[in-house]
Design an enzyme around this catalytic site. Structure first.
Site, PDB file in Angstrom:
ATOM      1  N   HIS A 157       0.636  -1.126   0.114  1.00 18.93           N
ATOM      2  CA  HIS A 157      -0.061  -0.093  -0.101  1.00 18.93           C
ATOM      3  C   HIS A 157       0.950   1.182  -0.120  1.00 18.93           C
ATOM      4  O   HIS A 157       0.742   2.315  -0.772  1.00 18.93           O
ATOM      5  CB  HIS A 157      -0.705  -0.074   1.323  1.00 18.93           C
ATOM      6  CG  HIS A 157      -1.679   1.056   1.406  1.00 18.93           C
ATOM      7  ND1 HIS A 157      -2.995   1.364   1.140  1.00 18.93           N
ATOM      8  CD2 HIS A 157      -1.238   2.463   2.083  1.00 18.93           C
ATOM      9  CE1 HIS A 157      -3.495   2.505   1.339  1.00 18.93           C
ATOM     10  NE2 HIS A 157      -2.559   3.293   2.041  1.00 18.93           N
ATOM     11  N   GLU A 158       1.876   1.348   0.924  1.00 18.31           N
ATOM     12  CA  GLU A 158       2.624   2.411   0.958  1.00 18.31           C
ATOM     13  C   GLU A 158       3.647   2.432  -0.378  1.00 18.31           C
ATOM     14  O   GLU A 158       3.820   3.899  -0.934  1.00 18.31           O
ATOM     15  CB  GLU A 158       3.467   2.392   2.214  1.00 18.31           C
ATOM     16  CG  GLU A 158       2.775   2.370   3.467  1.00 18.31           C
ATOM     17  CD  GLU A 158       1.772   3.424   3.668  1.00 18.31           C
ATOM     18  OE1 GLU A 158       2.027   4.704   2.961  1.00 18.31           O
ATOM     19  OE2 GLU A 158       0.881   3.186   4.386  1.00 18.31           O
ATOM     20  N   HIS A 206       1.608   4.119  -3.016  1.00 16.37           N
ATOM     21  CA  HIS A 206       1.450   5.501  -2.703  1.00 16.37           C
ATOM     22  C   HIS A 206       2.618   6.254  -3.440  1.00 16.37           C
ATOM     23  O   HIS A 206       2.418   7.383  -4.009  1.00 16.37           O
ATOM     24  CB  HIS A 206       1.267   6.027  -1.153  1.00 16.37           C
ATOM     25  CG  HIS A 206       0.202   6.006  -0.604  1.00 16.37           C
ATOM     26  ND1 HIS A 206      -0.789   6.596  -1.294  1.00 16.37           N
ATOM     27  CD2 HIS A 206      -0.301   5.700   0.650  1.00 16.37           C
ATOM     28  CE1 HIS A 206      -2.006   6.572  -0.480  1.00 16.37           C
ATOM     29  NE2 HIS A 206      -1.739   5.843   0.735  1.00 16.37           N
ATOM     30  N   GLU A 222      -6.584   6.726  -1.330  1.00 15.87           N
ATOM     31  CA  GLU A 222      -6.422   5.525  -0.349  1.00 15.87           C
ATOM     32  C   GLU A 222      -6.895   4.256  -1.107  1.00 15.87           C
ATOM     33  O   GLU A 222      -6.291   3.135  -1.031  1.00 15.87           O
ATOM     34  CB  GLU A 222      -6.958   5.827   0.848  1.00 15.87           C
ATOM     35  CG  GLU A 222      -6.449   6.837   1.935  1.00 15.87           C
ATOM     36  CD  GLU A 222      -5.031   6.143   2.012  1.00 15.87           C
ATOM     37  OE1 GLU A 222      -4.502   5.036   2.417  1.00 15.87           O
ATOM     38  OE2 GLU A 222      -4.006   7.214   2.083  1.00 15.87           O
TER      39      GLU A 222
END
Length: 293
Positions: free
Chosen positions: A147-148, A151, A224
């Protein structure tokens, strides 16, 4: 107290740099030479320097401030199997996402959280809390890292800074225009700016700032969902769902305000407060991932 002092010192440094920039650009005031009308060009430069400049200076300093706000320690040479796994996982995901290897760090906190920041897709920082490492399985932690990394690969930090800078510029510009109008039309001040200008400009900036933050938070919530989808692609959809379900059980405290938008999890809010959330509710994110199947 240390965090507050660091926050004040950082913002003071940014203000000094921006003030020097205005002097270099020759913007000494926002009124025309007669001190009667607004110099729209000077006002726009003033607003852009403080709006865009402040946002991008904050982004440029984000890795440095993040490390000091959280006490994150970058893993230079892995000393434990856990650290080695973290570095190797981020390295594998970064390669799959087509970005440079981020710095990998651990910060000591009981909260189950992680964040990514940095001005460049190829020179970012990915950090996880000790609470996350203790509470999550390897599969769940892998999904959080994905997820990071997503980003970073999506350029979310840069895009968010750009949107924040644009809305800040408009807020600063319009608040001075409103203040000038009230000062001239309502209070009949014919030259210079009286107290009415400053009071009105401050109130207008607060009101417009609140409205503008709704736009910024909307974008933050949308990104997100994209990062969750990216994490599912890098680590696996079931792992990403499992990680979000674990976060829903953890009820972690949010990160400091300066990092809140960059974490894996945000706070909980209802009603109008939802407009100001950096993250969508976890149940909505889980439902979105399940719908992809």
């Amino acid at each position: 107290m240390k965090r507050i002092l660091l926050f004040l010192a950082t913002n003071l440094a940014i203000m000094v740099v921006l003030s020097i920039t205005l002097r270099i650009l020759g913007v000494e005031r926002i009124l025309d030479e007669q001190g009667v009308g607004l110099d729209m060009t000077s006002l726009l430069i003033f607003a852009a320097v403080f709006g865009m400049g402040g946002s991008f200076l904050s982004l440029a300093m984000s890795k440095w401030t993040a490390k000091r706000f959280t006490g994150a320690q970058v893993i230079e040479q892995p000393r434990t199997p856990e650290e080695r796994w973290l570095v190797e996982t981020v390295q594998r995901q970064a390669r799959a996402a087509g970005i440079g290897m981020p710095e990998v760090a651990i910060y000591d906190a009981p909260d189950v959280n992680a964040f990514a920041t940095g001005m460049s897709r190829n020179k970012a920082l990915v950090a996880v809390s000790t609470g996350l490492l203790r509470s999550m399985s390897r599969d769940e932690a892998e999904a959080v890292l994905g997820h990071e990394v997503s980003h970073v690969a999506n350029g979310d930090m840069i895009t968010l800074a750009l949107i924040q800078g644009v809305v800040n510029t408009f807020v600063i510009f319009l608040s001075r225009v409103v203040g000038h109008f009230v000062d001239r039309v309502v209070f009949k001040n014919e030259r210079g700016h009286g107290p009415a200008f400053w009071v009105t400009a401050i109130v207008a900036e607060l009101v417009l700032g609140i409205l503008a933050s709704i736009i910024v938070m909307w974008f933050s919530r949308r990104r997100e969902f994209r990062a969750d989808a990216g994490g599912a692609q890098l680590a696996g959809r079931q792992k990403m769902i499992g990680a979000l379900e674990r976060l829903a059980q953890a009820h972690s405290a949010p990160l400091p305000d300066q990092l809140a938008a960059f974490g894996i999890s945000g706070g909980i809010a209802h009603g109008l407060k939802r407009l100001f959330m950096t993250h969508p509710p976890l149940e909505e994110r889980i439902a979105a991932l399940r719908a992809q199947g």
